[in-house]
Design an enzyme around this catalytic site. Sequence first.
Site, PDB file in Angstrom:
ATOM      1  N   SER A  68      44.247  19.804  71.628  1.00  0.00           N
ATOM      2  CA  SER A  68      44.421  19.375  73.017  1.00  0.00           C
ATOM      3  C   SER A  68      43.462  20.101  73.946  1.00  0.00           C
ATOM      4  O   SER A  68      43.063  21.232  73.691  1.00  0.00           O
ATOM      5  CB  SER A  68      45.860  19.630  73.474  1.00  0.00           C
ATOM      6  OG  SER A  68      46.203  20.997  73.323  1.00  0.00           O
ATOM      7  N   HIS A  97      46.343  18.723  78.202  1.00  0.00           N
ATOM      8  CA  HIS A  97      47.692  19.263  77.989  1.00  0.00           C
ATOM      9  C   HIS A  97      47.950  20.369  79.008  1.00  0.00           C
ATOM     10  O   HIS A  97      47.720  21.547  78.732  1.00  0.00           O
ATOM     11  CB  HIS A  97      47.784  19.790  76.559  1.00  0.00           C
ATOM     12  CG  HIS A  97      49.062  20.447  76.185  1.00  0.00           C
ATOM     13  ND1 HIS A  97      50.246  20.276  76.874  1.00  0.00           N
ATOM     14  CD2 HIS A  97      49.350  21.293  75.140  1.00  0.00           C
ATOM     15  CE1 HIS A  97      51.202  20.985  76.291  1.00  0.00           C
ATOM     16  NE2 HIS A  97      50.680  21.605  75.239  1.00  0.00           N
ATOM     17  N   CYS A 128      55.561  24.630  75.821  1.00  0.00           N
ATOM     18  CA  CYS A 128      54.943  23.330  76.123  1.00  0.00           C
ATOM     19  C   CYS A 128      55.962  22.268  76.513  1.00  0.00           C
ATOM     20  O   CYS A 128      55.612  21.267  77.138  1.00  0.00           O
ATOM     21  CB  CYS A 128      54.121  22.835  74.943  1.00  0.00           C
ATOM     22  SG  CYS A 128      52.732  23.916  74.529  1.00  0.00           S
ATOM     23  N   CYS A 177      56.203  19.492  70.393  1.00  0.00           N
ATOM     24  CA  CYS A 177      56.257  20.765  69.679  1.00  0.00           C
ATOM     25  C   CYS A 177      56.105  21.899  70.693  1.00  0.00           C
ATOM     26  O   CYS A 177      55.418  21.751  71.707  1.00  0.00           O
ATOM     27  CB  CYS A 177      55.170  20.836  68.618  1.00  0.00           C
ATOM     28  SG  CYS A 177      53.476  20.719  69.252  1.00  0.00           S
TER      29      CYS A 177
END
Length: 385
Positions: free
Chosen positions: A240, A341, A89, A371
């Site tokens: 998300s 996201h 991510c 994260c």
Amino acid sequence: MPEAYIVAAVRTPGGRRGGKLASWHPADLGGLALSQVVHRAGIDPAAVDDVVFGCVSQIGEQSFHIGRNAVLASSLPISVPAVSIDRQCGSSQQAIHFAAQAVLSGTQDVVIAAGVESMTRVPMGTPTRLAEEAGLGGPWPSTIRDRFRVDGFSQFTGAQMIADKYGLSRETMDRFALSSHQKAAAAIAANAFADELLPVPIPSGVHTQDEGVRPDASYEAIAGLKTLVPGGTLTAGNASQMCDGAAAVLVVGERALKDHRLTPLARIHTLTVVAGDPVTMLEEPIPGTAKALARAGLSMADIDLFEVNEAFASVVLAWQQATGADPARVNVNGGAIALGHPLGATGAKLMTTLVHALRARRGRYGLQAMCEGGGIANVTIVEAL
């Protein structure tokens, strides 16, 4: 001392999975962001030394070097090189770090950090799923599984472990999710995203607004959703949203700033990356923030705005609890629970929002934390100019 500056930052409006950006090939969507960030900076595209491009699921339409393909689909000349990276991510936040490190070292002067993810056309988990269907091995050999006493690593498991560890109730997380939608809806109503958004042509016209935001969201509706794990507290409502999108940030050194007569938006102050427990996985923004502040010689009180990726409500709430952050300064325009996201694009997306929000509010320092799968976290501190 050398410096690294952000002179332009743009992002597409988020598109729901299967929504308004579904018709866009990810290389074209990424190319659009590259073209626009150069245009907004007012710099000759040929001056770009490199493109560092984040993407998580590098398979199918996002395979065969998505970064280079985005360049070829853009207005940049074919002489501009690119590299595709995957730090889960945090891929395009790491792209920003690599771009900044390049100009800080003096080896390059103008670098674009960018990212894309089409979660419609390349669904999350596609590489692993296709390997399993073909009878091929998975990403974790027995040495890793035996060491950590797991069959595999799940972000859902990690997010639930964090919720349990920090005593976060379902109601607390659902109310946080509601606030994300409320803040995002208020930002849209106030036209707060105007300077950062890149309108995207679509078959029905032009996509100009983040598609996942629910202005009419209610606590009752969110609280009524089923949990993702039996007996758990995570739901699709307090996690998300899957999202299609792209973002790009143009990073330059002092020489380029002067030679091309560019106006900086922000200075990149501190770059930090940390790693820890791959099982809990998503808790690393907490020690990452502490390390970044120590390196910067700053305190939480010095930071005007925070962007902490809302992968799950539990991640941000635990981070707030551990750091003592003022919630009024965290994700002030909403977060990934409302805005989406788009995995490999999210790092550059959040930085784009952070820089523009800092300037709009006349703040000085901003901190972005992300994260990441595998128990990693990127933390970046910028100073608005």
